[in-house]
Design a protein around this motif. Structure first.
Motif, PDB file in Angstrom:
ATOM      1  N   LEU A 212      -9.086  65.820  35.883  1.00  6.37           N
ATOM      2  CA  LEU A 212     -10.151  65.046  34.232  1.00  6.37           C
ATOM      3  C   LEU A 212      -9.603  64.367  32.993  1.00  6.37           C
ATOM      4  O   LEU A 212     -10.013  63.425  32.517  1.00  6.37           O
ATOM      5  N   ALA A 213      -8.054  65.659  32.688  1.00  9.05           N
ATOM      6  CA  ALA A 213      -8.017  64.708  31.320  1.00  9.05           C
ATOM      7  C   ALA A 213      -6.836  63.218  31.478  1.00  9.05           C
ATOM      8  O   ALA A 213      -6.758  62.276  30.457  1.00  9.05           O
ATOM      9  N   THR A 214      -5.980  63.380  32.690  1.00  2.00           N
ATOM     10  CA  THR A 214      -5.089  62.339  33.005  1.00  2.00           C
ATOM     11  C   THR A 214      -6.744  61.507  33.501  1.00  2.00           C
ATOM     12  O   THR A 214      -6.773  59.522  33.525  1.00  2.00           O
ATOM     13  N   MET A 215      -7.684  61.330  34.386  1.00  4.19           N
ATOM     14  CA  MET A 215      -8.424  60.108  34.633  1.00  4.19           C
ATOM     15  C   MET A 215      -9.382  59.457  33.741  1.00  4.19           C
ATOM     16  O   MET A 215      -9.417  58.944  33.395  1.00  4.19           O
ATOM     17  N   ALA A 216      -9.603  60.627  33.186  1.00  3.99           N
ATOM     18  CA  ALA A 216     -10.181  59.932  31.587  1.00  3.99           C
ATOM     19  C   ALA A 216      -9.429  59.165  30.111  1.00  3.99           C
ATOM     20  O   ALA A 216      -9.461  58.274  30.019  1.00  3.99           O
ATOM     21  N   VAL A 217      -8.083  60.109  30.695  1.00  7.51           N
ATOM     22  CA  VAL A 217      -7.042  58.568  29.400  1.00  7.51           C
ATOM     23  C   VAL A 217      -6.957  57.585  30.298  1.00  7.51           C
ATOM     24  O   VAL A 217      -6.803  56.225  29.837  1.00  7.51           O
ATOM     25  N   ALA A 218      -6.555  57.281  31.681  1.00 13.17           N
ATOM     26  CA  ALA A 218      -6.540  56.097  32.208  1.00 13.17           C
ATOM     27  C   ALA A 218      -7.331  55.465  32.006  1.00 13.17           C
ATOM     28  O   ALA A 218      -7.231  53.869  31.724  1.00 13.17           O
ATOM     29  N   LEU A 219      -8.884  55.388  32.125  1.00 17.65           N
ATOM     30  CA  LEU A 219     -10.114  54.614  31.602  1.00 17.65           C
ATOM     31  C   LEU A 219     -10.059  53.957  30.649  1.00 17.65           C
ATOM     32  O   LEU A 219     -10.613  52.979  30.333  1.00 17.65           O
ATOM     33  N   ILE A 220      -9.755  55.484  29.775  1.00 17.26           N
ATOM     34  CA  ILE A 220     -10.278  54.732  28.261  1.00 17.26           C
ATOM     35  C   ILE A 220      -9.118  54.013  27.873  1.00 17.26           C
ATOM     36  O   ILE A 220      -9.918  52.928  27.265  1.00 17.26           O
ATOM     37  N   THR A 221      -8.363  53.936  27.900  1.00 16.12           N
ATOM     38  CA  THR A 221      -6.813  53.191  27.693  1.00 16.12           C
ATOM     39  C   THR A 221      -6.423  51.993  28.584  1.00 16.12           C
ATOM     40  O   THR A 221      -6.861  51.086  27.649  1.00 16.12           O
ATOM     41  N   LEU A 222      -7.611  51.900  29.674  1.00 14.63           N
ATOM     42  CA  LEU A 222      -7.652  51.065  30.211  1.00 14.63           C
ATOM     43  C   LEU A 222      -9.028  49.602  30.117  1.00 14.63           C
ATOM     44  O   LEU A 222      -8.557  48.557  29.284  1.00 14.63           O
ATOM     45  N   GLU A 223     -10.147  50.125  29.103  1.00 16.25           N
ATOM     46  CA  GLU A 223     -11.006  49.812  28.941  1.00 16.25           C
ATOM     47  C   GLU A 223     -10.413  49.086  27.626  1.00 16.25           C
ATOM     48  O   GLU A 223     -10.886  48.139  27.121  1.00 16.25           O
ATOM     49  N   LEU A 224      -9.838  50.018  26.503  1.00 16.34           N
ATOM     50  CA  LEU A 224      -9.846  49.840  25.064  1.00 16.34           C
ATOM     51  C   LEU A 224      -8.773  48.092  25.499  1.00 16.34           C
ATOM     52  O   LEU A 224      -9.391  47.347  23.876  1.00 16.34           O
ATOM     53  N   GLY A 225      -7.728  48.995  26.371  1.00 16.37           N
ATOM     54  CA  GLY A 225      -6.711  47.300  26.497  1.00 16.37           C
ATOM     55  C   GLY A 225      -7.396  46.649  26.785  1.00 16.37           C
ATOM     56  O   GLY A 225      -7.421  45.389  26.445  1.00 16.37           O
ATOM     57  N   LEU A 226      -9.054  46.222  27.913  1.00 16.33           N
ATOM     58  CA  LEU A 226      -9.684  44.881  27.832  1.00 16.33           C
ATOM     59  C   LEU A 226     -10.318  44.609  26.885  1.00 16.33           C
ATOM     60  O   LEU A 226     -10.494  43.750  27.245  1.00 16.33           O
ATOM     61  N   LYS A 227     -10.826  45.273  26.405  1.00 17.05           N
ATOM     62  CA  LYS A 227     -11.679  44.873  25.290  1.00 17.05           C
ATOM     63  C   LYS A 227     -10.416  43.698  24.081  1.00 17.05           C
ATOM     64  O   LYS A 227     -11.374  42.900  23.321  1.00 17.05           O
ATOM     65  N   GLU A 228      -9.732  44.539  23.792  1.00 13.22           N
ATOM     66  CA  GLU A 228      -8.736  43.978  22.692  1.00 13.22           C
ATOM     67  C   GLU A 228      -7.538  42.744  23.026  1.00 13.22           C
ATOM     68  O   GLU A 228      -7.701  41.871  22.422  1.00 13.22           O
ATOM     69  N   ALA A 229      -7.090  42.710  24.910  1.00 13.78           N
ATOM     70  CA  ALA A 229      -6.630  41.790  24.598  1.00 13.78           C
ATOM     71  C   ALA A 229      -7.037  40.184  24.660  1.00 13.78           C
ATOM     72  O   ALA A 229      -5.659  39.720  25.034  1.00 13.78           O
ATOM     73  N   PRO A 230      -8.668  39.884  24.762  1.00 16.90           N
ATOM     74  CA  PRO A 230      -8.509  38.638  24.738  1.00 16.90           C
ATOM     75  C   PRO A 230      -7.880  37.963  23.441  1.00 16.90           C
ATOM     76  O   PRO A 230      -7.377  36.886  23.070  1.00 16.90           O
TER      77      PRO A 230
END
Length: 515
Positions: A212-230
């Protein structure tokens, strides 16, 4: 006589199940609608709560992050709570969180309630699509999928109308208060109508906390990265770090899931070829659906200057076309190979998206009408057959996990699509504007016509313009450059959507819904 009595009881049970399923669809509709109605009224919320403009995007971001973490947990939560109690619990939490959002007096309080709202709402969508294949016999699944699909894609279409009307007529609080009464009623109906099963406490004891922890970290950091990347750059230190953490966490989660007897999420579903193809189609549909729903309001608001209600009225064309096509989609799915219907749907969807790639600064409702009609007609063929491909041949006990993954792929496709669209808008507007200036300074009449400048200003001109002419042309050029960047984004989305057709030959044949 006994046979007739048994038939009557069966009919009654099916009627009750249909009522419960419709209540589930209402809950799902509310969860999807909530994202759109809030998005249209963020400036009003910012002013009312005195929120820093740089923090405003977090009101949406935390909802989407919580939602994307909850979606793949649907299988585990269904096994633990049962489908009935998972839906009722999630909907009650969603209603409570909606009330909390409505009475929030500051940024921190609102964000905290949005997290609860997003997590509880995230389980509602895959629960509905898994219910289609658990509650109904094969011949009823096409109709059930259609009802769920219509509401799932109608919510983003009517969201701007509802959000704009509520904000202008009443106040921003009603963006959240509208969830309370329908939510309570839907929860009560579902509690009485959905099949009753025993809660499995042993499932909770076997919860994989590390997974659960690794899945949550993977999805949260991906979403944050996609938000800031542009804005910060895809290769910036910050985004590179987020994407690296996401990749490492995802790798750990995948390894753990594949090597545990009772994984948190059953990733072995991807070994099924049709589920893999269906999930790929779901990803591409998310890219095209979220992308088109995002691009239209941007154009109508920033280029045409329309308010939220006017934007919603324009976008309603897609929803009407979709509703008109739904019965046809159901009838065809009962007769045709879902691979052929999917190919037809994605080909039409790509055409409808591509037709929007030739807009100019004066384009409005009339120019957007037929592209919207084609997209609306095609959407049901992009949703129903791929859902059957992905979930229709799986054993019932595998469906909840598979439905979570299937819906997660659509959300990830949307998140990545919007990030790429924003990247195009941020990086391409300036060079496209410079090219327009070069053409105008060379006396190009086509460029003058495109930006809407008087021909006599440009005709026969060479070299730089004087200060007065530059002041007249500058806002026109900036707007036109934004339109060209939007057109490039439309074309990118169209090309990626068309790639769905390439995936379909890899799927195995599936019987039509009535077989």
């Amino acid at each position: 006589m006994p046979d007739r009595l048994e038939s009557d009881l069966t009919d009654r049970r099916q009627t009750v199940i249909w009522i419960g399923f419709f209540a589930m669809c209402i809950g799902m509709f509310m969860a999807i609608l909530d994202v759109q109605v809030v998005a249209t009224s963020l400036p009003t919320i910012q002013s009312a709560l005195d929120i820093d403009p740089e923090q405003m995007s977090w009101i949406q971001t935390v909802y989407l992050i919580a939602e994307v973490v909850a979606i793949p947990l649907t299988g585990f939560l269904t096994r633990f709570l049962t489908m009935r109690w998972l839906f009722v619990t999630s909907l009650v939490l969603f209603v409570i969180a909606s009330a909390g959002c409505a009475i929030s007096s500051g940024f921190g309080e609102l964000v905290a309630w949005r997290v609860v709202q997003g997590f509880s709402g995230g389980t509602l969508i895959p629960s509905v699509f898994s219910a289609v294949f658990i509650l109904f016999p094969n011949e009823r699944q096409a109709l059930a999928t259609t009802i769920a699909g219509v509401l799932a894609v109608l919510a983003p279409t009517v969201g701007p109308i509802v959000g704009g009307w509520l904000t202008e007529t009443y106040s921003w609080h009603w963006l959240f208060l509208i969830n309370i009464i329908p939510g309570i009623l839907a929860a009560l109906v579902a509690m009485r109508s959905l099949p009753q099963e025993r809660v499995d406490v042993w499932e909770l004891r076997g919860l994989d906390g590390v997974g659960l922890a690794t899945m949550a970290v993977a999805l949260i950091t991906l979403e944050l990265g996609l938000k800031e990347a542009p804005t910060s750059g895809w290769m910036s230190t910050y985004d590179s770090g987020l994407f690296a953490v996401s990749a490492l966490s995802a790798s750990a989660f995948i390894w753990r899931s594949l090597h545990r007897a009772r994984p948190l999420v059953e990733l072995h579903n991807f070994q099924d070829r049709n589920f893999m193809v269906g999930s790929t189609l779901s990803f591409i549909l998310g890219f095209g659906l979220f992308g088109s729903v995002y691009l239209m309001p941007v154009f109508l608001a920033f280029v045409r200057g329309h308010n939220a209600f006017e934007i919603g009225m324009t976008m309603l064309v897609t929803g009407i076309a979709q509703l008109c096509t739904a019965p046809i989609a159901v009838a065809l799915e009962k007769q045709m190979d879902p691979r052929l219907l999917s190919a037809l749907g994605f080909a039409l969807f790509a055409i409808g998206i591509g037709m929007s790639a030739s807009q100019n600064p004066r384009s409005d409702y009339d120019e957007m009408f037929w592209p919207q009609v084609i997209r609306g007609v095609s959407i049901m063929f992009c949703l129903l057959p791929p859902t059957r491909l992905a979930l229709g041949t799986l054993a019932p006990e595998r469906v909840p996990d598979a439905s979570g993954l299937f819906n997660l792929m659509r959300n990830l496709g949307g998140a990545i699509g919007i990030a790429l669209i924003d990247t195009i808008l941020y990086t391409r507007s300036e060079p496209l504007g410079q090219k327009l200036w070069d053409r105008l300074q060379a006396g190009n009449l086509e460029a003058a016509e495109f930006i809407g400048a008087p021909a006599q200003i440009v005709a026969g001109h060479t070299g730089a313009f004087d200060a007065d002419t530059t002041a007249i042309l500058n806002p026109l050029v900036q707007t036109a450059a934004t339109v060209q960047a939007l057109n490039e984004a439309w074309m990118m989305v169209a090309i990626i959507t068309a790639c769905a057709v390439i995936c379909l030959p890899f799927a195995k044949p599936v019987l039509p819904a009535q077989s």
